[in-house]
Write a protein that holds these residues in place. Structure first.
Motif, PDB file in Angstrom:
ATOM      1  N   UNK A 129     -14.380  -6.448  -4.149  1.00 33.39           N
ATOM      2  CA  UNK A 129     -12.665  -5.508  -2.872  1.00 33.39           C
ATOM      3  C   UNK A 129     -12.698  -4.492  -4.310  1.00 33.39           C
ATOM      4  N   UNK A 130     -11.892  -3.518  -3.581  1.00 32.63           N
ATOM      5  CA  UNK A 130     -12.291  -2.004  -4.265  1.00 32.63           C
ATOM      6  C   UNK A 130     -10.455  -2.537  -5.159  1.00 32.63           C
ATOM      7  N   UNK A 131     -10.436  -1.982  -6.040  1.00 32.06           N
ATOM      8  CA  UNK A 131      -9.650  -2.311  -7.151  1.00 32.06           C
ATOM      9  C   UNK A 131      -8.337  -1.750  -7.288  1.00 32.06           C
ATOM     10  N   UNK A 132      -7.513  -1.639  -7.155  1.00 31.26           N
ATOM     11  CA  UNK A 132      -5.519  -1.358  -7.187  1.00 31.26           C
ATOM     12  C   UNK A 132      -6.294  -0.258  -8.110  1.00 31.26           C
ATOM     13  N   UNK A 133      -4.917   0.711  -7.165  1.00 34.32           N
ATOM     14  CA  UNK A 133      -5.505   2.384  -8.213  1.00 34.32           C
ATOM     15  C   UNK A 133      -4.448   1.740  -9.318  1.00 34.32           C
ATOM     16  N   UNK A 134      -4.656   1.938 -10.419  1.00 36.12           N
ATOM     17  CA  UNK A 134      -4.043   2.136 -11.771  1.00 36.12           C
ATOM     18  C   UNK A 134      -2.759   2.180 -12.031  1.00 36.12           C
ATOM     19  N   UNK A 135      -2.237   3.500 -11.415  1.00 35.39           N
ATOM     20  CA  UNK A 135      -0.970   3.605 -11.218  1.00 35.39           C
ATOM     21  C   UNK A 135      -0.200   2.657 -10.665  1.00 35.39           C
ATOM     22  N   UNK A 136      -0.657   2.173  -9.092  1.00 35.46           N
ATOM     23  CA  UNK A 136       0.091   0.501  -8.865  1.00 35.46           C
ATOM     24  C   UNK A 136      -0.552  -0.374  -9.166  1.00 35.46           C
ATOM     25  N   UNK A 137      -1.338  -0.560 -10.214  1.00 37.41           N
ATOM     26  CA  UNK A 137      -1.265  -1.990 -10.492  1.00 37.41           C
ATOM     27  C   UNK A 137      -0.197  -1.778 -11.870  1.00 37.41           C
ATOM     28  N   UNK A 138      -0.237  -0.737 -12.208  1.00 34.89           N
ATOM     29  CA  UNK A 138       0.511  -1.007 -13.084  1.00 34.89           C
ATOM     30  C   UNK A 138       2.350  -0.894 -13.135  1.00 34.89           C
ATOM     31  N   UNK A 139       3.018  -0.505 -12.023  1.00 36.82           N
ATOM     32  CA  UNK A 139       3.820  -1.259 -11.349  1.00 36.82           C
ATOM     33  C   UNK A 139       4.220  -2.228 -10.848  1.00 36.82           C
TER      34      UNK A 139
END
Length: 731
Positions: free
Chosen positions: A19-29
């Motif tokens: 899978x494409x990694x989740x956006x770091x900002x979204x992941x952090x939130x």
């Protein structure tokens, strides 16, 4: 359209891809609990080559998607995130198989479900017009998209993120972030497999990044204090009070008998549950002749030693005495015994406990944003922000909730004066005037009008009662006429003045005579209740009998005479538990009323049991004598016979029913017998009979009674007035 109905072009056989990694900002939130739309990241989503499945399962060893019994492993992204792309044409029915070190579980994925709260509900919430708000917010067990679970919803408009934490997550909310439903400020999540009995809170991340757990403001059940979690619940109770509910509003309350026994349930018989109280309290109230029982707040409150006015769970019956259905059983038992149930309702303030309503989402929410205005100066609590649409809705719906869900017959609204005045208990400089330059809280006024209008419209037969201690005009005037719309109002002026009078030595009472007559100057300005409530017999104020002067015999005689005067005076009446048998000590939550005083081995017939017999008889004669209640709110129901006999300490007046039939009430608050006392009476009554005398020997009096009728001469009768006593006579 459900996710399983989404289609993709033909693809190869289903084998997991990266899978494409989740956006770091979204992941952090997402991991920090501050993401407004976790459903956009979790669950199944179409991507080139199939569907991306992502799950958040902290501490899991592995997660697989199970389709048709076949598991397909997801790849760990770290921090409890697992994902993979499956080359599917559509999202089939699937479950998640989650393996931990100690066990493996197969569960539904909460993030495959559409919102379980409709647009119309959100519209009504935003408009502040959701009159059954408890059915939209809170924890609602339900079947959604064919799966059983619980829908969690909460209003937290200032939060960055909200998550569900509970005993099913070991109180860690990471696994279950909720989604924001737009501008409504409502957050929602359907959790499959979670049902009744689950304990939960909302884990809120404020706009400032602070994270904390809050009990559900709309929780319909709560843990027994000192535990503070909310509990998922649903009612399974079958009511048996159809006859009562169908006829309770047949006669307007101000034209009906209304005699109230005020009770603090936890201490009436300490240790009893709602169901045990249901077996003991209604028969006692019925035997004593009261028409209603008034319960000091039954809403959840943290301190067991209190009266219950610091409410932390406005939608949850106090858990110490049992479940919500147990409380329904209690109310039902009262109704089946012919007893109405009034409960104290507290919309004036709420406590600052950090797990409850105070600064609920990190900012002032239920309380005003102005810190000075938010603080209640007397009780160390917060006031409600009556000008905020959603807060007003929360309270109006709460009033409806108790009446509809628990068949409550009346709401006695606590501390109304503190709501109505901006300068209540505030000095100059501590408050700001309204837009017209006055001290009235216009938002609180509008709220009370809306609450009363809504309750009376939705729940016919219910009465609302204001504890309002000022001269605010129109408390019981209908809202369409500009009034607040209450059905009744506590007469605090009568209470204060009459207790002031009765506490004086008889030799000094002539100087305070007007304190007993002044109430008739305003008796018809509102629809009144005469309250001798808990407030008057605790905290150093002494029990009612202990307020009286003189020796024990005189104090009991004064007590009886005062009750006779009270029951005959225009207005309904309320008496706090223990005062019906002249308990001398103040209330104690630990042991409640001193029932041992009624033990035949302790007291003679004429002592405490005599006073109890009097109250029983007062109610009995009152109930069968329309003159004492039918014209309570109209001046033609009352006439002074003697109102100026200050030197004699005597008061005499006539009460009339709708047909003009009279009752003559005479009170002698002097310790001397007055022989041959002349009283002017109506010409059309040939003879008068004594129907009640508080000096009767069976009540503990001296026995100065009259058994024979008395006939008038020259428009008057002459009778002997017993000392410190009230006498009632009827044609």
């Amino acid at each position: 359209m459900a996710l399983r109905d989404l289609k993709l072009p033909e693809s190869s056989s289903p084998s997991a891809g990266s899978a494409t990694a989740v956006d770091p900002s979204d992941r952090g939130r997402l991991l920090a609990g501050s993401h407004h739309d976790p459903h956009a990241l979790l669950g199944a989503h179409p991507v080139p080559g199939g569907f991306l499945f992502r799950a958040l399962r902290p501490f899991a060893r592995s997660v697989s998607v199970v389709i048709g019994g076949e598991p397909m492993a997801l790849t760990s992204e770290g921090d409890g995130l697992f994902s993979a792309v499956l080359p599917l044409k559509a999202v089939p029915a699937y479950t998640l198989r989650v393996a931990y070190e100690e066990a493996e579980y197969e569960v539904e994925d909460p993030y495959r479900f559409l919102p379980a709260l409709g647009e119309f509900d959100l519209h009504l919430i935003s408009e502040g017009r959701h009159e059954q708000l408890w059915k939209a917010l809170g924890a609602e067990p339900m079947t959604h998209q064919g799966v059983a679970g619980t829908r969690f919803t909460v209003w937290a408009p200032n939060a960055q993120g909200v998550r569900v934490a509970g005993d099913f997550t070991y109180w860690d909310g990471t696994q279950y972030p909720m989604r924001s439903l737009g501008s409504s400020g409502v957050w929602e999540l359907f959790l499959p497999g979670i049902g009744e009995g689950a304990r939960y809170k909302f884990e809120i991340t404020s706009r400032y990044g602070h994270r904390f757990l809050k009990a559900d403001p709309m929780a319909r059940r709560a843990e027994v204090p000192p535990d503070t979690a909310s509990i998922v619940t649903a009612s399974h109770y079958t009511w048996g009070d159809d006859a009562w509910m169908a006829h309770r509003g047949d006669v307007p309350v101000h034209e009906a008998p209304f005699s109230v026994y005020e009770v603090h349930l936890p201490s009436w018989r300490p240790g009893l549950t709602y169901r045990e109280l249901a077996e003991q309290l209604p028969p006692y109230v019925k035997e004593m002749g009261f028409t209603h029982v008034e319960l000091m707040p039954v809403a959840q409150h943290p301190f067991s030693g209190s009266w219950g006015y610091q409410v932390t769970g406005f939608y949850a019956p106090a858990a110490r005495l049992g479940s919500p259905d147990d409380f329904r059983y209690f109310v039902d038992a009262c109704h089946r015994a012919g007893i109405g149930v009034i409960m104290d309702w507290v919309p004036a303030h709420f406590p600052k406990d950090d797990w409850a309503l105070a600064r609920f989402d990190g900012d002032p929410l239920y309380e005003p944003g102005n810190a000075q205005r938010a603080e209640h100066p007397d009780w160390g609590t917060y006031e409600f922000d009556y000008g905020r649409t959603e807060v007003r809705n929360f309270l109006v719906a709460n009033a409806v909730y108790w009446c509809e869900e628990f068949h409550i017959d009346g709401l006695r609204v606590d501390a109304v004066a503190s709501m109505l005045y901006l300068d209540y208990s505030r000095d100059s400089g501590q408050w700001a005037p309204n837009v017209f330059g006055g001290n009235e809280d216009l938002a609180a006024k509008a709220f009370l009008q809306e609450m009363n209008a809504t309750v009376y419209r939705r729940v016919p037969g219910v009465v609302t009662i204001a504890e309002e201690s000022t001269a605010w005009d129109g408390v019981t005037r209908p809202t369409e006429g500009g009034g607040l719309g209450f059905g009744l109002k506590w007469n605090m002026g009568w209470m204060h003045d009459s207790l002031q009078y009765i506490s004086k030595e008889p030799v000094h009472r002539k100087y305070h005579h007007n304190e007993m007559t002044f109430s008739m100057m305003y008796a018809y300005s509102e629809n009144y209740v005469l309250p001798i409530s808990h407030d008057e017999v605790v905290h150093g104020k002494q029990a009612l009998v202990s307020k009286m002067p003189g020796d024990w015999w005189q104090r009991r005689a004064d007590h009886r005479a005062y009750l006779g005067f009270m029951w005959a005076h225009p207005g309904k009446q309320l008496l706090f538990m223990g005062q019906e048998f002249a308990q001398g000590a103040e209330w104690s939550e630990a042991h409640g009323p001193e029932w041992w005083l009624l033990d035949p081995g302790y007291c003679a017939q004429g002592d405490h049991r005599g006073v109890q017999d009097l109250v029983r008889d007062l109610n009995a004669v009152y109930g069968r004598t329309p003159a004492l209640w039918q014209r309570d709110t109209t001046p033609d129901g009352f006439r002074w016979v003697i109102g100026d006999a200050a030197d004699d300490n005597v008061f005499a007046f006539l009460r009339f029913d709708a047909e003009g039939a009279p009752l003559l009430a005479v009170s002698n608050f002097s310790p001397v017998v007055r022989h041959d006392y002349r009283l002017a009476v109506p010409d059309d009554v040939p003879a008068w009979f004594e129907v009640l005398n508080t000096d009767a020997a069976r009540y503990g009096g001296g026995g100065v009674v009259r058994t024979a009728p008395v006939e008038p001469e020259d428009g008057a009768i002459r009778i002997t007035l017993p000392p410190l006593a009230t006498v009632w006579l009827t044609p």
